[in-house]
Design a protein around this motif. Structure first.
Motif, PDB file in Angstrom:
ATOM      1  N   GLY A 286      26.483  -9.143  74.724  1.00  0.00           N
ATOM      2  CA  GLY A 286      27.737  -8.694  75.309  1.00  0.00           C
ATOM      3  C   GLY A 286      28.964  -9.228  74.597  1.00  0.00           C
ATOM      4  N   LYS A 287      30.066  -9.256  75.324  1.00  0.00           N
ATOM      5  CA  LYS A 287      31.354  -9.698  74.787  1.00  0.00           C
ATOM      6  C   LYS A 287      32.025 -10.629  75.800  1.00  0.00           C
ATOM      7  CE  LYS A 287      31.557  -7.175  70.988  1.00  0.00           C
ATOM      8  NZ  LYS A 287      31.670  -7.759  69.628  1.00  0.00           N
ATOM      9  N   PRO A 288      32.878 -11.541  75.310  1.00  0.00           N
ATOM     10  CA  PRO A 288      33.627 -12.381  76.258  1.00  0.00           C
ATOM     11  C   PRO A 288      34.594 -11.523  77.064  1.00  0.00           C
ATOM     12  CG  PRO A 288      34.444 -12.681  74.023  1.00  0.00           C
ATOM     13  CD  PRO A 288      33.214 -11.847  73.906  1.00  0.00           C
ATOM     14  N   GLU A 289      34.856 -11.955  78.276  1.00  0.00           N
ATOM     15  CA  GLU A 289      35.734 -11.208  79.169  1.00  0.00           C
ATOM     16  C   GLU A 289      37.115 -10.978  78.560  1.00  0.00           C
ATOM     17  OE1 GLU A 289      35.208 -11.493  83.658  1.00  0.00           O
ATOM     18  OE2 GLU A 289      36.891 -12.840  83.254  1.00  0.00           O
ATOM     19  N   SER A 290      37.535 -11.868  77.691  1.00  0.00           N
ATOM     20  CA  SER A 290      38.884 -11.790  77.122  1.00  0.00           C
ATOM     21  C   SER A 290      39.120 -10.541  76.279  1.00  0.00           C
ATOM     22  CB  SER A 290      39.162 -13.031  76.266  1.00  0.00           C
ATOM     23  OG  SER A 290      38.219 -13.136  75.215  1.00  0.00           O
ATOM     24  N   VAL A 291      38.051  -9.911  75.755  1.00  0.00           N
ATOM     25  CA  VAL A 291      38.241  -8.723  74.920  1.00  0.00           C
ATOM     26  C   VAL A 291      37.948  -7.427  75.672  1.00  0.00           C
ATOM     27  CG1 VAL A 291      37.689 -10.064  72.856  1.00  0.00           C
ATOM     28  CG2 VAL A 291      35.896  -8.671  73.936  1.00  0.00           C
ATOM     29  N   ILE A 292      37.520  -7.536  76.933  1.00  0.00           N
ATOM     30  CA  ILE A 292      37.199  -6.358  77.722  1.00  0.00           C
ATOM     31  C   ILE A 292      38.489  -5.804  78.334  1.00  0.00           C
ATOM     32  CG2 ILE A 292      35.969  -5.555  79.785  1.00  0.00           C
ATOM     33  CD1 ILE A 292      33.794  -7.620  79.086  1.00  0.00           C
ATOM     34  N   THR A 293      38.647  -4.473  78.291  1.00  0.00           N
ATOM     35  CA  THR A 293      39.901  -3.873  78.747  1.00  0.00           C
ATOM     36  C   THR A 293      39.740  -2.975  79.970  1.00  0.00           C
ATOM     37  OG1 THR A 293      39.721  -1.912  77.321  1.00  0.00           O
ATOM     38  CG2 THR A 293      40.747  -3.886  76.367  1.00  0.00           C
ATOM     39  N   ALA A 294      38.505  -2.652  80.354  1.00  0.00           N
ATOM     40  CA  ALA A 294      38.291  -1.779  81.505  1.00  0.00           C
ATOM     41  C   ALA A 294      37.122  -2.292  82.333  1.00  0.00           C
ATOM     42  CB  ALA A 294      38.027  -0.341  81.064  1.00  0.00           C
ATOM     43  N   ALA A 295      37.312  -2.311  83.639  1.00  0.00           N
ATOM     44  CA  ALA A 295      36.258  -2.715  84.573  1.00  0.00           C
ATOM     45  C   ALA A 295      36.239  -1.689  85.701  1.00  0.00           C
ATOM     46  CB  ALA A 295      36.537  -4.109  85.132  1.00  0.00           C
ATOM     47  N   VAL A 296      35.122  -0.988  85.842  1.00  0.00           N
ATOM     48  CA  VAL A 296      35.021   0.064  86.852  1.00  0.00           C
ATOM     49  C   VAL A 296      34.085  -0.403  87.963  1.00  0.00           C
ATOM     50  CG1 VAL A 296      34.480   2.478  87.293  1.00  0.00           C
ATOM     51  CG2 VAL A 296      35.348   1.790  85.035  1.00  0.00           C
ATOM     52  N   ASP A 297      34.614  -0.434  89.175  1.00  0.00           N
ATOM     53  CA  ASP A 297      33.812  -0.796  90.352  1.00  0.00           C
ATOM     54  C   ASP A 297      32.923   0.394  90.702  1.00  0.00           C
ATOM     55  OD1 ASP A 297      32.745  -1.540  92.778  1.00  0.00           O
ATOM     56  OD2 ASP A 297      34.658  -1.568  93.852  1.00  0.00           O
TER      57      ASP A 297
ATOM     58  N   ILE B   9      12.070 -14.636  88.966  1.00  0.00           N
ATOM     59  CA  ILE B   9      12.650 -13.545  88.182  1.00  0.00           C
ATOM     60  C   ILE B   9      13.335 -14.146  86.959  1.00  0.00           C
ATOM     61  CG2 ILE B   9      14.335 -11.673  88.167  1.00  0.00           C
ATOM     62  CD1 ILE B   9      13.887 -11.359  91.152  1.00  0.00           C
ATOM     63  N   ASP B  10      13.038 -13.614  85.787  1.00  0.00           N
ATOM     64  CA  ASP B  10      13.583 -14.148  84.550  1.00  0.00           C
ATOM     65  C   ASP B  10      15.063 -13.805  84.447  1.00  0.00           C
ATOM     66  OD1 ASP B  10      14.047 -15.148  82.037  1.00  0.00           O
ATOM     67  OD2 ASP B  10      12.967 -13.579  80.966  1.00  0.00           O
ATOM     68  N   MET B  11      15.917 -14.795  84.656  1.00  0.00           N
ATOM     69  CA  MET B  11      17.367 -14.613  84.532  1.00  0.00           C
ATOM     70  C   MET B  11      17.800 -15.250  83.218  1.00  0.00           C
ATOM     71  SD  MET B  11      18.441 -13.142  87.460  1.00  0.00           S
ATOM     72  CE  MET B  11      20.080 -13.704  87.892  1.00  0.00           C
ATOM     73  N   GLN B  12      17.496 -14.589  82.125  1.00  0.00           N
ATOM     74  CA  GLN B  12      17.751 -15.141  80.800  1.00  0.00           C
ATOM     75  C   GLN B  12      19.235 -15.416  80.597  1.00  0.00           C
ATOM     76  OE1 GLN B  12      16.262 -12.698  77.656  1.00  0.00           O
ATOM     77  NE2 GLN B  12      16.822 -14.116  76.049  1.00  0.00           N
ATOM     78  N   GLU B  13      19.536 -16.593  80.072  1.00  0.00           N
ATOM     79  CA  GLU B  13      20.933 -16.953  79.853  1.00  0.00           C
ATOM     80  C   GLU B  13      21.479 -16.208  78.642  1.00  0.00           C
ATOM     81  OE1 GLU B  13      23.802 -20.884  79.354  1.00  0.00           O
ATOM     82  OE2 GLU B  13      21.657 -21.114  79.724  1.00  0.00           O
ATOM     83  N   PRO B  14      22.607 -15.509  78.797  1.00  0.00           N
ATOM     84  CA  PRO B  14      23.156 -14.757  77.671  1.00  0.00           C
ATOM     85  C   PRO B  14      23.740 -15.687  76.607  1.00  0.00           C
ATOM     86  CG  PRO B  14      24.625 -14.632  79.561  1.00  0.00           C
ATOM     87  CD  PRO B  14      23.381 -15.327  80.034  1.00  0.00           C
ATOM     88  N   ASP B  15      23.382 -15.450  75.343  1.00  0.00           N
ATOM     89  CA  ASP B  15      23.964 -16.224  74.254  1.00  0.00           C
ATOM     90  C   ASP B  15      25.090 -15.404  73.619  1.00  0.00           C
ATOM     91  OD1 ASP B  15      22.793 -14.300  72.593  1.00  0.00           O
ATOM     92  OD2 ASP B  15      21.051 -15.563  72.149  1.00  0.00           O
ATOM     93  N   GLU B  16      25.592 -15.849  72.466  1.00  0.00           N
ATOM     94  CA  GLU B  16      26.763 -15.201  71.864  1.00  0.00           C
ATOM     95  C   GLU B  16      26.452 -13.834  71.263  1.00  0.00           C
ATOM     96  OE1 GLU B  16      28.879 -17.775  69.247  1.00  0.00           O
ATOM     97  OE2 GLU B  16      29.426 -19.177  70.833  1.00  0.00           O
TER      98      GLU B  16
ATOM     99  N   ASP C 200      30.801 -13.499  80.301  1.00  0.00           N
ATOM    100  CA  ASP C 200      31.303 -14.526  81.222  1.00  0.00           C
ATOM    101  C   ASP C 200      30.901 -14.217  82.664  1.00  0.00           C
ATOM    102  OD1 ASP C 200      32.686 -16.075  79.223  1.00  0.00           O
ATOM    103  OD2 ASP C 200      34.126 -14.442  79.128  1.00  0.00           O
ATOM    104  N   HIS C 201      30.937 -12.950  83.026  1.00  0.00           N
ATOM    105  CA  HIS C 201      30.525 -12.529  84.363  1.00  0.00           C
ATOM    106  C   HIS C 201      29.045 -12.871  84.592  1.00  0.00           C
ATOM    107  CE1 HIS C 201      30.471  -9.945  87.948  1.00  0.00           C
ATOM    108  NE2 HIS C 201      29.375  -9.371  87.486  1.00  0.00           N
ATOM    109  N   MET C 202      28.223 -12.644  83.569  1.00  0.00           N
ATOM    110  CA  MET C 202      26.804 -12.945  83.716  1.00  0.00           C
ATOM    111  C   MET C 202      26.551 -14.448  83.800  1.00  0.00           C
ATOM    112  SD  MET C 202      25.702  -9.968  84.046  1.00  0.00           S
ATOM    113  CE  MET C 202      23.955 -10.327  84.206  1.00  0.00           C
ATOM    114  N   LEU C 203      27.304 -15.213  83.037  1.00  0.00           N
ATOM    115  CA  LEU C 203      27.158 -16.677  83.118  1.00  0.00           C
ATOM    116  C   LEU C 203      27.561 -17.184  84.495  1.00  0.00           C
ATOM    117  CD1 LEU C 203      28.519 -17.671  79.587  1.00  0.00           C
ATOM    118  CD2 LEU C 203      26.203 -18.089  80.431  1.00  0.00           C
TER     119      LEU C 203
END
Length: 262
Positions: free
Chosen positions: A191-202, A181-188, A163-166
């Protein structure tokens, strides 16, 4: 001081998805150990890049040590398996490929390192290996099993926030510096949808190290590549946060530091 072991499929993978957390851990006084399953024998290089008779794996191992030094790793280990190539290619089934290796055998090798290091944290990949590469999928399977065998208390599955990449594609669509620059659109499968991610490190304070480590892998990451050609603002958006899934955490992002409290 805690010990972080970060497990990857090929040379250069470490700096893309975990370069920031490696450098962060190092600067905070923790021990960082890099383990790589293969030597990346099936990477692609431009004609004339290697010296006559120089095997690609040799160059990629040297590049990995250079990258590890930039990112603060104090130990680098290769498990010794052969690069399996992209999914569906004949190299998947070649003798000695990581993809054909019994998970239990490889997990015991990794678990031995985890025990030697008394590892507090292990990173591997999500169950699809980020984007479906067979060696990346194996990193997930082997990493999760090795942590069980060694009793490693924290295991984080490195992933890509789809979702972040989209959102980034939309926000950066009209940036002139990104033209061409080739900014390929991510398909399913990416990666993973943001809803299942539990950690984000800045990791924005460590982006200079992360980009420098990418440049160390010159056989695979050229100055014209997606990774290095984008302007600083776009690079910060794409690589300034590193994303993980930890079983038993969530729902939602509940952690911002993999070594918190250690």
């Amino acid at each position: 001081m805690a010990t972080l072991v970060t497990f990857h499929a090929h040379p250069d993978d470490e700096c893309i998805g975990c370069g920031g957390i490696m450098r962060k851990a190092h600067e905070e006084g923790h021990r960082v150990v890099l383990v790589v399953a293969t030597r990346g024998e099936h990477g692609e290089v431009p004609d004339g890049f290697l010296a006559e008779g120089e095997p690609l794996w040799e160059r990629r191992v040297a590049e990995t040590h250079a990258s590890a030094g930039i990112l603060g790793a104090q130990r680098v280990e290769f498990l010794g398996y052969a690069d399996s190539g992209m999914m569906g290619t004949p190299t998947n089934d070649a003798p000695g490929s990581f993809w054909t290796t019994p998970v239990e055998d490889a997990a015991h090798k990794l678990a031995a390192i985890l025990r030697e290091e008394s590892a507090d944290v292990l990173t591997c990949y999500d169950d699809n290996g980020g984007y479906g590469h067979p060696d990346h999928i194996m990193v997930h399977r082997v990493g999760m099993r090795a942590a069980e065998l060694a009793g490693t208390p924290r295991v984080y599955q490195n992933t890509i926030n789809r979702d972040h990449m989209l959102r980034g594609r939309q926000a950066l669509a009209n940036v002139p510096e990104l033209a061409g620059i080739d900014m390929q659109e991510p398909d399913e499968s990416f990666g993973k949808p943001e809803s299942v991610i539990t950690a984000a490190v800045d990791v924005t304070p460590y982006l200079e190290h992360k980009r420098h480590a990418m440049r160390a892998h010159a056989s695979q990451i050229s100055e014209q590549s997606f990774f290095l050609a984008m302007p600083d603002e776009a690079f910060a958006y794409a690589f300034g946060t590193e994303w993980f899934i930890r079983e038993g955490q969530g729902p939602g992002i509940t952690e911002t530091d993999l070594l918190a409290g250690l």
